[in-house]
Design an enzyme around this catalytic site. Structure first.
Site, PDB file in Angstrom:
ATOM      1  N   ARG A  51      44.255  19.692  24.803  1.00 22.59           N
ATOM      2  CA  ARG A  51      44.634  19.959  23.289  1.00 22.59           C
ATOM      3  C   ARG A  51      44.945  18.381  22.795  1.00 22.59           C
ATOM      4  O   ARG A  51      45.050  17.528  23.628  1.00 22.59           O
ATOM      5  CB  ARG A  51      45.739  20.683  23.207  1.00 22.59           C
ATOM      6  CG  ARG A  51      46.761  21.065  23.851  1.00 22.59           C
ATOM      7  CD  ARG A  51      47.779  19.835  24.053  1.00 22.59           C
ATOM      8  NE  ARG A  51      48.258  19.350  22.802  1.00 22.59           N
ATOM      9  CZ  ARG A  51      48.497  18.038  22.603  1.00 22.59           C
ATOM     10  NH1 ARG A  51      48.474  17.195  23.797  1.00 22.59           N
ATOM     11  NH2 ARG A  51      48.928  17.496  21.524  1.00 22.59           N
ATOM     12  N   ALA A  53      43.673  16.149  19.026  1.00 23.86           N
ATOM     13  CA  ALA A  53      42.258  16.076  18.372  1.00 23.86           C
ATOM     14  C   ALA A  53      41.348  15.078  19.302  1.00 23.86           C
ATOM     15  O   ALA A  53      40.306  15.633  19.810  1.00 23.86           O
ATOM     16  CB  ALA A  53      42.502  15.371  17.161  1.00 23.86           C
ATOM     17  N   ARG A 109      37.572  25.230  18.413  1.00 23.83           N
ATOM     18  CA  ARG A 109      38.777  25.064  17.527  1.00 23.83           C
ATOM     19  C   ARG A 109      38.217  24.181  16.338  1.00 23.83           C
ATOM     20  O   ARG A 109      37.726  23.215  16.398  1.00 23.83           O
ATOM     21  CB  ARG A 109      39.867  24.086  18.095  1.00 23.83           C
ATOM     22  CG  ARG A 109      40.461  24.879  19.397  1.00 23.83           C
ATOM     23  CD  ARG A 109      41.917  24.146  19.952  1.00 23.83           C
ATOM     24  NE  ARG A 109      43.104  24.214  18.908  1.00 23.83           N
ATOM     25  CZ  ARG A 109      44.172  23.749  19.054  1.00 23.83           C
ATOM     26  NH1 ARG A 109      44.173  22.553  20.042  1.00 23.83           N
ATOM     27  NH2 ARG A 109      45.073  24.027  18.179  1.00 23.83           N
ATOM     28  N   GLN A 214      54.691  21.338  22.117  1.00 25.58           N
ATOM     29  CA  GLN A 214      54.018  20.109  22.539  1.00 25.58           C
ATOM     30  C   GLN A 214      54.960  19.009  22.835  1.00 25.58           C
ATOM     31  O   GLN A 214      55.030  18.055  23.565  1.00 25.58           O
ATOM     32  CB  GLN A 214      52.735  19.705  21.720  1.00 25.58           C
ATOM     33  CG  GLN A 214      51.812  20.559  21.783  1.00 25.58           C
ATOM     34  CD  GLN A 214      51.906  21.674  20.627  1.00 25.58           C
ATOM     35  OE1 GLN A 214      52.799  22.093  20.355  1.00 25.58           O
ATOM     36  NE2 GLN A 214      50.700  22.211  20.253  1.00 25.58           N
ATOM     37  N   ASP A 255      44.972  15.457  13.276  1.00 25.57           N
ATOM     38  CA  ASP A 255      43.748  16.297  13.466  1.00 25.57           C
ATOM     39  C   ASP A 255      42.393  15.856  12.615  1.00 25.57           C
ATOM     40  O   ASP A 255      41.437  16.068  13.096  1.00 25.57           O
ATOM     41  CB  ASP A 255      44.059  17.777  13.791  1.00 25.57           C
ATOM     42  CG  ASP A 255      44.938  18.026  14.585  1.00 25.57           C
ATOM     43  OD1 ASP A 255      46.247  17.639  14.584  1.00 25.57           O
ATOM     44  OD2 ASP A 255      44.419  18.204  15.818  1.00 25.57           O
ATOM     45  N   ASN A 265      47.541  17.833  10.649  1.00 22.37           N
ATOM     46  CA  ASN A 265      48.216  17.494  11.768  1.00 22.37           C
ATOM     47  C   ASN A 265      48.994  18.896  12.031  1.00 22.37           C
ATOM     48  O   ASN A 265      49.135  19.707  11.260  1.00 22.37           O
ATOM     49  CB  ASN A 265      48.993  16.226  11.877  1.00 22.37           C
ATOM     50  CG  ASN A 265      49.585  15.793  13.206  1.00 22.37           C
ATOM     51  OD1 ASN A 265      48.709  15.866  13.964  1.00 22.37           O
ATOM     52  ND2 ASN A 265      50.751  15.580  13.230  1.00 22.37           N
TER      53      ASN A 265
HETATM   54  O1  MRU Z   1      47.308  21.848  18.699  1.00 17.48           O
HETATM   55  P1  MRU Z   1      47.579  20.871  19.334  1.00 17.48           P
HETATM   56  O2  MRU Z   1      48.153  20.739  20.305  1.00 17.48           O
HETATM   57  O3  MRU Z   1      45.986  20.400  19.651  1.00 17.48           O
HETATM   58  O4  MRU Z   1      47.807  19.805  18.118  1.00 17.48           O
HETATM   59  C1  MRU Z   1      47.878  18.494  18.340  1.00 17.48           C
HETATM   60  C2  MRU Z   1      48.055  17.596  17.042  1.00 17.48           C
HETATM   61  O5  MRU Z   1      48.350  18.273  16.056  1.00 17.48           O
HETATM   62  C3  MRU Z   1      48.265  16.215  17.403  1.00 17.48           C
HETATM   63  O6  MRU Z   1      49.072  15.485  16.970  1.00 17.48           O
HETATM   64  C4  MRU Z   1      46.772  15.535  16.972  1.00 17.48           C
HETATM   65  O7  MRU Z   1      45.839  16.208  17.585  1.00 17.48           O
HETATM   66  C5  MRU Z   1      46.702  14.126  17.312  1.00 17.48           C
HETATM   67  S1  MRU Z   1      46.704  13.598  18.886  1.00 17.48           S
HETATM   68  C6  MRU Z   1      46.195  12.239  19.050  1.00 17.48           C
END
Ligand code: MRU
Length: 364
Positions: A51, A53, A109, A214, A255, A265
């Site tokens: 997970r 982006a 996604r 996370q 994201d 995000n």
């Molecule tokens: O649902 P996730 O864990 O994939 O969400 C990730 C985020 O929102 C991060 O802040 C974003 O992807 C930036 S990662 C460099």
């Protein structure tokens, strides 16, 4: 001696397999999964084994390369590949099949543009190649190239961003935008690591990041591999800590960033940006250029992923809410550009007016 974030390799592309750190198992155990098929990668993206982006973009690119290898093998075995397609050349049939699987990968996604960006890049290579064998080889190389470029971009944006972090400051970050969310080093957390490495005596506040945690599970695990001091807080404590002067700045990842500078995000980011503005605290967004989507001019057009209710109604495997109740589990939110103090990319720092400056940087 503590490791630095560069030792964390969340995705290893071997040319025939994708090895992922299974992020659902952290922080309790560090396990890797070896995937050999694009469908396995799609599941890993959907289930958050991988997970973040940039990381899902990279995994998506590897999935396209794996799918190409599989279709190539089927082409050799079955002559012709498809009885109804006699009029098409083998290369055309190969391309049709790969395009169809690539679209499934792209849709696994919806919010992070990096996935769409990486698959589009792989499709471009496919259309440029004039045989099946060449396509497979070039796609393998392209997946490796995307990984290399991501690490380079992260180191570069972290260098630019660390200039914004003042000595002795307390930096708040949300979700995980570290090595785990990328090919290595990270974006928002990369800036924090680089600021620390440059000798700034900083500390970090990590939000838990409900519902998937996370921050609590992944960002704290990454920072535990460094000497940087960090403190975990519940999401709802952030505004209060800003008001009491304990936070110097906020740095988050993204994201998707639209042409006007709106930011998608992790859910909760918008609330942090409002609280930061109310308390005169800089709110920085760090992302590689692959996260910028100039085809969309504002955040309201970004598709927001809704995830399963079970993520909200259970905690660590235990039910934490009545069963059957209505749940809205938006995984992301939109922060309007007027709340963003700066966007930090591998090419440098961008400020308002974002509608002019983002495009100029992408096209520079
Ligand atoms: O649902 P996730 O864990 O994939 O969400 C990730 C985020 O929102 C991060 O802040 C974003 O992807 C930036 S990662 C460099």
């Amino acid at each position: 001696m503590k490791k630095n974030g560069r030792d964390i390799k969340p995705i290893v592309w071997t040319g025939s397999t994708v090895e992922l750190i299974d992020q659902t198992k952290l922080p309790n155990s560090l396990e890797t999964v070896t995937l050999t098929d694009s469908n396995q990668v799609i599941s890993a993206i959907k289930n958050l084994k991988v997970r973040g982006a940039p990381a899902i973009g990279i995994a998506g690119a590897c999935a396209v390369a794996l799918a190409a290898q599989k279709i190539q093998k089927e082409t050799v075995k079955n002559q012709p590949i498809d009885n109804n397609s006699h009029s098409l050349t083998k290369l055309e049939i190969f391309r049709q099949k790969l395009t169809s699987i690539s679209n499934q990968i792209r849709q696994s996604r919806p919010t992070a543009i990096n996935l769409d960006w990486a698959v589009t890049r792989m499709m471009f290579i496919m259309h440029q190649s004039d045989s099946i064998n060449t396509t497979v080889l070039k796609l393998n190389d392209e997946a490796s190239q995307i990984i290399k470029e991501d690490i380079t971009a992260n180191l570069s944006l972290s260098h630019h961003g660390s200039a914004l972090i003042e000595k002795n400051s307390a930096v708040l970050t949300h979700c995980n935008a570290g090595a785990l969310a990328t090919a290595g080093h990270g974006t928002a957390l990369g800036i924090i690591k680089s600021a620390w490495a440059s000798g700034k005596n900083i500390s970090v506040f990590i939000t838990e990041t409900r519902p998937v945690l996370q921050g609590a599970r992944l960002t704290s695990w990454e920072l535990s591999q460094t000497d940087i001091p960090y403190t975990l807080i519940v999401d709802s404590a952030a505004a209060s800590l800003m008001y009491s002067g304990e936070i110097s700045c906020v740095v988050v990842g993204a994201d998707r960033i639209t042409a006007n500078g709106d930011i998608a995000n992790k859910i909760g980011t918008y609330g942090l940006a409002i609280a930061a503005r109310a308390n005169n605290i800089p709110f920085y967004v760090a992302a590689p250029l692959s996260t910028i989507d100039l085809s969309i001019n504002s955040g309201d057009k970004i598709p927001i992923e809704h995830r399963p209710a079970a993520e909200v109604t259970s905690l660590l495997g235990y039910s934490s809410a009545l069963t059957g109740l209505t749940v809205q589990n938006m995984a992301f939110d939109i922060t309007p550009n007027h709340l963003v103090s700066a966007v930090i990319t591998e090419l440098g720092i961008i400020r308002q007016p974002y509608n002019l400056n983002l495009e100029a940087m992408v096209n520079s």
